[in-house]
Scaffold this active site. Structure first.
Site, PDB file in Angstrom:
ATOM      1  N   CYS A  47       0.803  -1.234   0.000  1.00  0.00           N
ATOM      2  CA  CYS A  47       0.000   0.000   0.000  1.00  0.00           C
ATOM      3  C   CYS A  47       0.838   1.288   0.000  1.00  0.00           C
ATOM      4  O   CYS A  47       0.379   2.326  -0.484  1.00  0.00           O
ATOM      5  CB  CYS A  47      -0.949  -0.019   1.188  1.00  0.00           C
ATOM      6  SG  CYS A  47      -0.193  -0.574   2.719  1.00  0.00           S
TER       7      CYS A  47
ATOM      8  N   GLN B  19       2.228   6.219   7.755  1.00  0.00           N
ATOM      9  CA  GLN B  19       1.193   5.305   7.288  1.00  0.00           C
ATOM     10  C   GLN B  19       0.021   5.186   8.266  1.00  0.00           C
ATOM     11  O   GLN B  19       0.206   5.127   9.490  1.00  0.00           O
ATOM     12  CB  GLN B  19       1.814   3.929   7.012  1.00  0.00           C
ATOM     13  CG  GLN B  19       2.923   4.018   5.974  1.00  0.00           C
ATOM     14  CD  GLN B  19       3.486   2.689   5.510  1.00  0.00           C
ATOM     15  OE1 GLN B  19       4.633   2.635   5.083  1.00  0.00           O
ATOM     16  NE2 GLN B  19       2.711   1.617   5.570  1.00  0.00           N
TER      17      GLN B  19
ATOM     18  N   GLY C  46      -3.885   0.451   7.567  1.00  0.00           N
ATOM     19  CA  GLY C  46      -2.905  -0.386   6.875  1.00  0.00           C
ATOM     20  C   GLY C  46      -2.497  -1.599   7.693  1.00  0.00           C
ATOM     21  O   GLY C  46      -1.880  -2.530   7.167  1.00  0.00           O
TER      22      GLY C  46
ATOM     23  N   LYS D 218       9.843  -4.177   1.385  1.00  0.00           N
ATOM     24  CA  LYS D 218       8.860  -4.273   0.303  1.00  0.00           C
ATOM     25  C   LYS D 218       8.952  -3.043  -0.592  1.00  0.00           C
ATOM     26  O   LYS D 218       8.958  -3.142  -1.820  1.00  0.00           O
ATOM     27  CB  LYS D 218       7.434  -4.411   0.873  1.00  0.00           C
ATOM     28  CG  LYS D 218       7.137  -5.799   1.405  1.00  0.00           C
ATOM     29  CD  LYS D 218       5.684  -5.900   1.825  1.00  0.00           C
ATOM     30  CE  LYS D 218       5.554  -6.098   3.306  1.00  0.00           C
ATOM     31  NZ  LYS D 218       4.196  -6.080   3.821  1.00  0.00           N
TER      32      LYS D 218
ATOM     33  N   HIS E 287      -1.833   6.856   3.203  1.00  0.00           N
ATOM     34  CA  HIS E 287      -0.398   6.804   3.493  1.00  0.00           C
ATOM     35  C   HIS E 287       0.290   7.994   2.826  1.00  0.00           C
ATOM     36  O   HIS E 287       0.033   8.294   1.648  1.00  0.00           O
ATOM     37  CB  HIS E 287       0.224   5.522   2.933  1.00  0.00           C
ATOM     38  CG  HIS E 287      -0.171   4.268   3.671  1.00  0.00           C
ATOM     39  ND1 HIS E 287      -0.890   4.254   4.842  1.00  0.00           N
ATOM     40  CD2 HIS E 287       0.100   2.957   3.374  1.00  0.00           C
ATOM     41  CE1 HIS E 287      -1.061   2.995   5.248  1.00  0.00           C
ATOM     42  NE2 HIS E 287      -0.476   2.199   4.374  1.00  0.00           N
TER      43      HIS E 287
HETATM   44  N1  LIG Z   1      -4.831  -2.792   5.036  1.00  0.00           N
HETATM   45  C1  LIG Z   1      -4.118  -2.328   4.015  1.00  0.00           C
HETATM   46  O1  LIG Z   1      -3.991  -1.099   3.800  1.00  0.00           O
HETATM   47  C2  LIG Z   1      -3.437  -3.267   3.050  1.00  0.00           C
HETATM   48  C3  LIG Z   1      -2.912  -2.727   1.897  1.00  0.00           C
HETATM   49  C4  LIG Z   1      -2.279  -3.552   0.971  1.00  0.00           C
HETATM   50  C5  LIG Z   1      -2.188  -4.894   1.200  1.00  0.00           C
HETATM   51  N2  LIG Z   1      -2.699  -5.442   2.335  1.00  0.00           N
HETATM   52  C6  LIG Z   1      -2.604  -6.876   2.490  1.00  0.00           C
HETATM   53  O2  LIG Z   1      -3.905  -7.418   2.319  1.00  0.00           O
HETATM   54  C7  LIG Z   1      -4.084  -8.540   3.172  1.00  0.00           C
HETATM   55  C8  LIG Z   1      -5.257  -8.292   4.103  1.00  0.00           C
HETATM   56  O3  LIG Z   1      -4.997  -7.169   4.928  1.00  0.00           O
HETATM   57  P1  LIG Z   1      -6.082  -6.601   5.949  1.00  0.00           P
HETATM   58  O4  LIG Z   1      -5.553  -5.307   6.401  1.00  0.00           O
HETATM   59  O5  LIG Z   1      -7.437  -6.688   5.338  1.00  0.00           O
HETATM   60  O6  LIG Z   1      -5.986  -7.710   7.132  1.00  0.00           O
HETATM   61  P2  LIG Z   1      -7.093  -8.161   8.189  1.00  0.00           P
HETATM   62  O7  LIG Z   1      -8.083  -7.087   8.463  1.00  0.00           O
HETATM   63  O8  LIG Z   1      -6.345  -8.749   9.320  1.00  0.00           O
HETATM   64  O9  LIG Z   1      -7.873  -9.357   7.403  1.00  0.00           O
HETATM   65  C9  LIG Z   1      -7.276 -10.616   7.159  1.00  0.00           C
HETATM   66  C10 LIG Z   1      -8.249 -11.540   6.457  1.00  0.00           C
HETATM   67  O10 LIG Z   1      -7.604 -12.832   6.275  1.00  0.00           O
HETATM   68  C11 LIG Z   1      -8.484 -13.849   6.788  1.00  0.00           C
HETATM   69  N3  LIG Z   1      -7.736 -14.973   7.324  1.00  0.00           N
HETATM   70  C12 LIG Z   1      -6.847 -14.991   8.351  1.00  0.00           C
HETATM   71  N4  LIG Z   1      -6.416 -16.266   8.587  1.00  0.00           N
HETATM   72  C13 LIG Z   1      -7.056 -17.064   7.693  1.00  0.00           C
HETATM   73  C14 LIG Z   1      -7.036 -18.455   7.430  1.00  0.00           C
HETATM   74  N5  LIG Z   1      -6.278 -19.307   8.157  1.00  0.00           N
HETATM   75  N6  LIG Z   1      -7.810 -18.917   6.417  1.00  0.00           N
HETATM   76  C15 LIG Z   1      -8.582 -18.090   5.679  1.00  0.00           C
HETATM   77  N7  LIG Z   1      -8.633 -16.744   5.883  1.00  0.00           N
HETATM   78  C16 LIG Z   1      -7.888 -16.239   6.880  1.00  0.00           C
HETATM   79  C17 LIG Z   1      -9.256 -13.162   7.896  1.00  0.00           C
HETATM   80  O11 LIG Z   1     -10.435 -13.902   8.171  1.00  0.00           O
HETATM   81  P3  LIG Z   1     -11.098 -13.910   9.657  1.00  0.00           P
HETATM   82  O12 LIG Z   1     -11.846 -12.632   9.815  1.00  0.00           O
HETATM   83  O13 LIG Z   1     -12.018 -15.089   9.581  1.00  0.00           O
HETATM   84  O14 LIG Z   1     -10.000 -14.061  10.645  1.00  0.00           O
HETATM   85  C18 LIG Z   1      -9.525 -11.803   7.249  1.00  0.00           C
HETATM   86  O15 LIG Z   1     -10.627 -11.919   6.368  1.00  0.00           O
HETATM   87  C19 LIG Z   1      -2.747  -8.749   3.898  1.00  0.00           C
HETATM   88  O16 LIG Z   1      -2.001  -9.686   3.179  1.00  0.00           O
HETATM   89  C20 LIG Z   1      -2.128  -7.361   3.850  1.00  0.00           C
HETATM   90  O17 LIG Z   1      -0.733  -7.409   3.953  1.00  0.00           O
HETATM   91  C21 LIG Z   1      -3.339  -4.653   3.266  1.00  0.00           C
END
Ligand SMILES: NC(=O)c1ccc[n+]([C@@H]2O[C@H](COP(=O)([O-])OP(=O)(O)OC[C@H]3O[C@@H](n4cnc5c(N)ncnc54)[C@H](OP(=O)(O)O)[C@@H]3O)[C@@H](O)[C@H]2O)c1
Length: 348
Positions: free
Chosen positions: A146, A172, A176, A202, A241
């Site tokens: 991001c 950030q 995030g 990254k 960010h």
């Molecule tokens: N937030 C940002 O700004 C951003 C930007 C770019 C990229 N990312 C990337 O995008 C991804 C998600 O980020 P986020 O911020 O949305 O994280 P998050 O809010 O922690 O969400 C994580 C998701 O993964 C699921 N998950 C966790 N363990 C799992 C498992 N064993 N099997 C299946 N699903 C599982 C969770 O489901 P449950 O609810 O059921 O636990 C939830 O839906 C990450 O890889 C992150 O690095 C995030």
């Protein structure tokens, strides 16, 4: 309408997918997957919804399924936690799904496109080599970290001036870090000069791949030679960010020429008039106190990157500040734009 599924639907990025796809002209959400914590529950009971607009009723009522291939649509968006994305995304790709992912796990793999459609839409050709390299019936396409996306978009038009190095410090937003993310005790009224998970690495590695050129046999990207030095910090901002950047150029032009390069920058999404494409991907703001998260993160639906404060740098050639929405241009919106491009290129 093309049916789509969302892996990690309950997370911050998953929720942003649901919001962005609510009225999408081509894509319709028909499947939601997450962890065992959510499996079998209605989405509204499984997710702690954090966005201002409510999810569509149909999605709210939909049951969250296990993140395994079988019943899901061919096109899958992934907002999976990186601790599980390697296995789950590979399982879906092996089963013939097109996985358009936000997770970091496959971004630097040789035959996986790391796309910003305005910058490197030609990198989609890597998908031809990916099948043989990975043995998958389907494919994986990724979008950048991001913070990287903001930085790489601001740098893309500067390559013509002989871009050699960049020093960047990011500020950030807490969104995030996912939900619940950073404890309030740690972040309220504070700044944390460290973001885990290899955030600085990254930025330093992904940027070269994004700005790089296809290798002659079109099965890899030759990284751009820009040297990057990144410091990443977490600040008490909800969304958006910010990156304070200094760049060294071998042929530094006038400030007006740099601003003109940013303002005139556009690419495939604008040519093809993709539904999520902002009219101008880079917007230069003349006001001395911009960009700011509250005023600028949501520009053009969160898909435009705002830049300001261009001035000469006593160390490098120029310095400036860039800003973008981390869960839209930095995550779900980026993936939706990737899928729109793939649809128009006949790759879905
Ligand atoms: N937030 C940002 O700004 C951003 C930007 C770019 C990229 N990312 C990337 O995008 C991804 C998600 O980020 P986020 O911020 O949305 O994280 P998050 O809010 O922690 O969400 C994580 C998701 O993964 C699921 N998950 C966790 N363990 C799992 C498992 N064993 N099997 C299946 N699903 C599982 C969770 O489901 P449950 O609810 O059921 O636990 C939830 O839906 C990450 O890889 C992150 O690095 C995030």
């Amino acid at each position: 309408m093309i049916p789509v599924g969302i892996l990690g639907a309950t997370g911050m990025v998953g929720q942003q997918f649901i919001a962005l796809l609510a009225n999408h002209p081509w894509f319709k959400v028909e499947w939601l997957g997450a962890s065992q914590r959510s499996e079998g529950k209605a989405f509204r009971d499984a997710a702690a919804w954090r966005l201002p607009s409510a999810p569509p009723e149909e999605v709210s009522r939909r049951t969250v399924e296990a993140a395994v291939p079988g019943r899901a649509p061919k096109l899958m968006f992934s907002g999976l936690d990186s601790s599980v994305a390697t296995e789950i995304e590979a399982a879906f790709a092996a089963a013939g799904h097109i996985v358009v992912s936000n997770a970091r796990n496959y971004r630097m793999e040789q035959t996986v496109p790391l796309l910003i459609p305005e910058v490197n839409s030609d990198h989609l050709v890597l998908l031809e080599a990916q099948g043989a390299a990975k043995g998958w019936k389907g494919r994986i396409v990724t979008n950048p970290n991001c913070a990287t996306v903001v930085i790489a978009m601001a740098l893309a038009p500067l390559r013509q001036f002989g871009l050699t190095s960049t020093v960047v410090t990011t500020m950030q937003a807490i969104s995030g870090a996912g939900y619940p993310g950073v404890p309030s005790w740690d972040i309220l009224g504070n700044l944390i000069p460290y973001i885990g998970g290899g955030e600085e690495e990254k930025i330093e590695t992904e940027t070269g791949k994004i700005l790089g050129a296809l290798a002659p046999n079109r099965d890899a990207v030759l990284s751009h030679a820009v040297r990057m030095s990144a410091t990443t910090t977490r600040v008490p901002v909800q969304n958006g960010h910010t990156a304070s950047m200094s760049v060294s150029l071998t042929q530094p032009p006038s400030p007006e020429a740099i601003v003109d390069a940013w303002r005139s920058f556009s690419g495939k999404p604008q040519q093809l008039e993709l539904p999520s494409a902002p009219p101008s991907p880079l917007v230069y703001l003349d006001e001395v106190n911009r960009p700011q998260p509250i005023l600028d993160a949501n520009r053009d639906g969160g898909m435009a990157v705002s830049i300001g404060r261009l001035r000469r740098c006593p160390i490098g050639s120029y310095k400036f500040v860039a800003h973008g929405h981390n869960t839209i241009r930095g995550a779900a919106g980026a993936a939706v734009l990737n899928a729109e491009l793939m649809h128009r290129e006949g790759l879905l």
